[in-house]
Write an enzyme that holds these catalytic residues in place. Structure first.
Site, mmCIF file in Angstrom:
data_model
loop_
_atom_site.group_PDB
_atom_site.id
_atom_site.type_symbol
_atom_site.label_atom_id
_atom_site.label_comp_id
_atom_site.label_asym_id
_atom_site.label_seq_id
_atom_site.Cartn_x
_atom_site.Cartn_y
_atom_site.Cartn_z
ATOM 1 C CB VAL A 118 -3.685 3.168 -1.071
ATOM 2 C CG1 VAL A 118 -5.072 3.294 -0.451
ATOM 3 C CG2 VAL A 118 -2.921 4.476 -0.885
ATOM 4 C CB CYS A 119 -4.287 -1.716 -3.264
ATOM 5 S SG CYS A 119 -4.961 -0.595 -4.501
ATOM 6 C CB THR A 120 -0.565 -3.239 0.316
ATOM 7 O OG1 THR A 120 -0.084 -3.576 -0.990
ATOM 8 C CG2 THR A 120 0.038 -4.191 1.340
#
Length: 219
Positions: free
Chosen positions: A46-48
């Site tokens: 998700v952070c990517t």
């Protein structure tokens, strides 16, 4: 949650980033806005997607006078390697700095600690938090998302514009407001003041109470 929150002045922190050492007040400047957003960890799905989408919107934020500043608890070398994945996934260059906080000191000072999540070693990790910092170095707005929910970057754009309009005029934005739509005149503005401030005219919405507090204006 205890810690720094809306209306608080951020300390003039200094930290290591992918762009070298940065002092927060210098980065904000005298007239700028900063979007400071934290992530549970490097090389996470998700952070990517979020950092990639921030990179895609970087020019739009810059046009609004807002700088991006990311934070993750891994070190600078890890960030640099992660950036390669982010850019490969999204196709946009990551031009903003990512803060390194391997000792978990900054996330505590910035109230970005996830109360439930821990890394495999049992250490605290950042929440999926976002602070919008104004030119006066105060937090103007904060978002806090669980690790399972990615942020909506269009909403970040919307609230930046709403905050800037409210700072420029004595107005507020109504529910579901979108840029370009009418805003509401603050109740602290008298009719006489409103007539002087908004010479383009404004609409007073008739209500059963007879009170004339809901006044709409385009700015």
């Amino acid at each position: 949650m205890p810690g720094i929150t809306i209306g608080d002045t951020l300390p003039d922190l200094e930290f290591q980033t992918t762009h070298g050492k940065i002092r927060l007040y210098d980065y904000i400047g005298d007239q700028g806005w900063v979007i400071l957003f934290s992530h549970p960890g490097d090389f996470t799905p998700v952070c990517t997607t979020e950092l990639g989408m921030m990179a895609a919107y970087a020019d739009k934020f810059a046009a609004m006078g807002a700088k991006l500043l990311a934070l993750s608890c891994d070190d600078v070398n890890s960030h640099q390697e992660w950036i390669k994945d982010i850019e490969a996934y999204n196709g946009h260059k990551v031009t903003y700095p990512i803060i390194a906080d391997p000792n978990r000191e900054l996330i505590k000072q910035l109230n970005m600690v996830d109360p439930d999540q821990k890394d495999p070693a049992g250490n605290q990790v950042p929440s999926r938090a976002l602070h919008i910092i104004g030119p006066d170095k105060k937090i103007k707005l904060s978002f806090l998302y669980p690790a399972s929910t990615g942020r909506n970057i269009d909403e970040v754009v919307r609230v930046i514009e709403a905050l800037q309009i409210a700072a420029k005029y004595r107005v507020a934005t109504p529910a579901n407001w979108k840029p370009g739509e009418a805003v509401v005149i603050s109740p602290s503005v008298s009719k006489e003041e409103a007539d002087q401030m908004f010479k383009q005219g404004y609409e007073t919405v008739p209500l059963p109470s007879g009170e004339e507090y809901l006044r709409l204006v385009k700015v």
